[in-house]
Design an enzyme around this catalytic site. Structure first.
Site, PDB file in Angstrom:
ATOM      1  N   ASN A 140     -11.122  -2.845  -5.556  1.00 28.12           N
ATOM      2  CA  ASN A 140     -10.111  -1.579  -6.265  1.00 28.12           C
ATOM      3  C   ASN A 140     -10.569  -1.205  -7.513  1.00 28.12           C
ATOM      4  OD1 ASN A 140      -7.314  -2.981  -4.487  1.00 28.12           O
ATOM      5  ND2 ASN A 140      -7.861  -1.506  -3.788  1.00 28.12           N
ATOM      6  N   ASP A 146       1.274  -0.896   0.006  1.00 27.49           N
ATOM      7  CA  ASP A 146      -0.053   0.093  -0.142  1.00 27.49           C
ATOM      8  C   ASP A 146       0.741   1.204  -0.115  1.00 27.49           C
ATOM      9  OD1 ASP A 146      -1.940   1.624   0.352  1.00 27.49           O
ATOM     10  OD2 ASP A 146      -2.267   1.616   2.305  1.00 27.49           O
TER      11      ASP A 146
HETATM   12  C1  IPE Z   1      -5.093  -2.272   0.054  1.00 29.21           C
HETATM   13  O1  IPE Z   1      -5.324  -1.597   0.161  1.00 29.21           O
HETATM   14  C2  IPE Z   1      -5.591  -3.294  -1.498  1.00 29.21           C
HETATM   15  C3  IPE Z   1      -4.150  -3.835  -2.128  1.00 29.21           C
HETATM   16  C4  IPE Z   1      -2.784  -3.079  -1.179  1.00 29.21           C
HETATM   17  C5  IPE Z   1      -4.148  -4.616  -3.177  1.00 29.21           C
HETATM   18  P1  IPE Z   1      -6.339  -0.033  -0.644  1.00 29.21           P
HETATM   19  O2  IPE Z   1      -5.392   1.397  -0.599  1.00 29.21           O
HETATM   20  O3  IPE Z   1      -6.845  -0.099  -0.901  1.00 29.21           O
HETATM   21  O4  IPE Z   1      -6.870  -0.292   1.368  1.00 29.21           O
HETATM   22  P2  IPE Z   1      -7.919   0.628   1.419  1.00 29.21           P
HETATM   23  O5  IPE Z   1      -8.668   1.088   0.823  1.00 29.21           O
HETATM   24  O6  IPE Z   1      -7.044   2.083   2.173  1.00 29.21           O
HETATM   25  O7  IPE Z   1      -7.982  -0.562   2.782  1.00 29.21           O
HETATM   26  C1  IPE Z   2      -1.442   0.066  -3.788  1.00 30.69           C
HETATM   27  O1  IPE Z   2      -1.498   1.547  -2.807  1.00 30.69           O
HETATM   28  C2  IPE Z   2      -2.078  -0.743  -3.891  1.00 30.69           C
HETATM   29  C3  IPE Z   2      -2.685  -1.188  -4.978  1.00 30.69           C
HETATM   30  C4  IPE Z   2      -4.518  -0.915  -4.575  1.00 30.69           C
HETATM   31  C5  IPE Z   2      -2.826  -1.182  -5.846  1.00 30.69           C
HETATM   32  P1  IPE Z   2      -2.444   2.841  -3.008  1.00 30.69           P
HETATM   33  O2  IPE Z   2      -3.077   2.918  -4.430  1.00 30.69           O
HETATM   34  O3  IPE Z   2      -4.060   2.106  -2.590  1.00 30.69           O
HETATM   35  O4  IPE Z   2      -1.684   3.876  -3.181  1.00 30.69           O
HETATM   36  P2  IPE Z   2      -2.103   4.850  -1.806  1.00 30.69           P
HETATM   37  O5  IPE Z   2      -3.054   3.750  -0.547  1.00 30.69           O
HETATM   38  O6  IPE Z   2      -3.690   5.669  -2.666  1.00 30.69           O
HETATM   39  O7  IPE Z   2      -1.175   5.804  -1.616  1.00 30.69           O
HETATM   40 MG    MG Z   3      -3.898   2.571  -0.451  1.00 29.82          MG
END
Ligand code: IPE
Ligand code: IPE
Ligand code: MG
Length: 236
Positions: A65, A17
């Site tokens: 996502n 993340d």
């Molecule tokens: C969790 O991250 C999913 C992945 C890393 C693939 P998100 O960014 O989707 O999680 P939330 O929305 O902050 O809970």
């Molecule tokens: C990658 O990080 C996780 C995925 C869902 C691919 P994010 O895209 O959630 O990054 P942040 O949380 O918006 O910074």
């Molecule tokens: Mg995220």
């Protein structure tokens, strides 16, 4: 560095993340963060292998996502396709590949490639790398419940045969040990529907470092902290 292998988690999982914020901080489009995150994924997977972790899982894309802008989702899917093309490298790495999640949404070519890689690597046992793609913990449990129901209706098992061990074997991770250590970079302290069954007794390690900035050195730090924890599993 952990020198005693018995101090290492059997199964380490990563919630990758913080890619989007990494890019935004630099004035770049979010997709650039995913590109950088994909590089970190390769680096960290390699380090896990080098230090002798047997099972490693990476959360790449959740069932939730899809809510993101199309341009961003497309880029993540493109990076996934790119990884599948080069994943043949596992032959020299002796890494077993397993994909976790509902793959019915992917096109036939991609699904074929996923199955092909899983089959071709199935004999490797140095490290198992599980990549969670269109994965959701709840959807995984529902899928396992449906599989159990089908086994009953096909008279392969009876209701009384369903126990925790049989149920675990029906999850996408079937056969892998439970998650010992769950690492979440990116500053959030939540599980976001990842490995909710498997992490029942996992140790959590949260860090504000954004995933593209996460380094093997920080992984070593997490592993040291893990080794110092006292896991009781409900005992004393
Ligand atoms: C969790 O991250 C999913 C992945 C890393 C693939 P998100 O960014 O989707 O999680 P939330 O929305 O902050 O809970
Ligand atoms: C990658 O990080 C996780 C995925 C869902 C691919 P994010 O895209 O959630 O990054 P942040 O949380 O918006 O910074
Ligand atoms: Mg995220």
């Amino acid at each position: 560095m952990i020198t005693d292998k018995s101090d290492l988690p059997s199964h380490t999982a990563f919630i990758m993340d913080g890619n989007g914020r990494w890019a935004v901080k630099r004035g770049l489009p979010r997709k650039m963060g995913h590109r950088e995150g994909a590089k970190t994924f390769r680096k960290i997977a390699r380090h896990c292998k080098d230090i002798g972790i047997k099972y490693v899982t990476f959360y790449a894309f959740s069932t939730e996502n899809w809510k993101r802008p199309k341009e961003e989702v497309d880029e993540i899917m493109r990076l996934f396709g790119e990884y599948l093309e080069e994943a043949e490298d596992f032959r020299k790495d002796k890494t077993r590949l397993i994909f976790l999640g509902d793959r019915s949404v992917f096109d036939e070519k991609l699904r074929g490639k996923m199955t092909e890689l899983e089959q071709a690597s199935s004999e490797f046992d140095e490290m198992t790398l599980m990549l969670a793609m269109n994965y959701g913990g709840r959807s995984e449990i529902v899928h396992a419940a449906k599989s159990a129901a089908e086994m009953i209706s096909n008279k392969e098992i009876e209701v009384k045969d369903i126990d925790e061990s049989l149920f675990s074997s029906l999850l996408y991770t079937g056969g892998a040990p439970d998650t010992d250590l769950l690492i979440r970079p990116g500053g959030e302290q939540r599980i976001s529907n990842f490995l909710i069954w498997q992490s029942a007794y996992a140790e959590f390690y949260f860090t504000d470092t954004l995933w593209p900035d996460f380094t093997p050195k920080e992984l070593d730090k997490a592993l040291e902290e893990y080794a110092s924890r006292n896991r009781r599993f409900g005992g004393v």
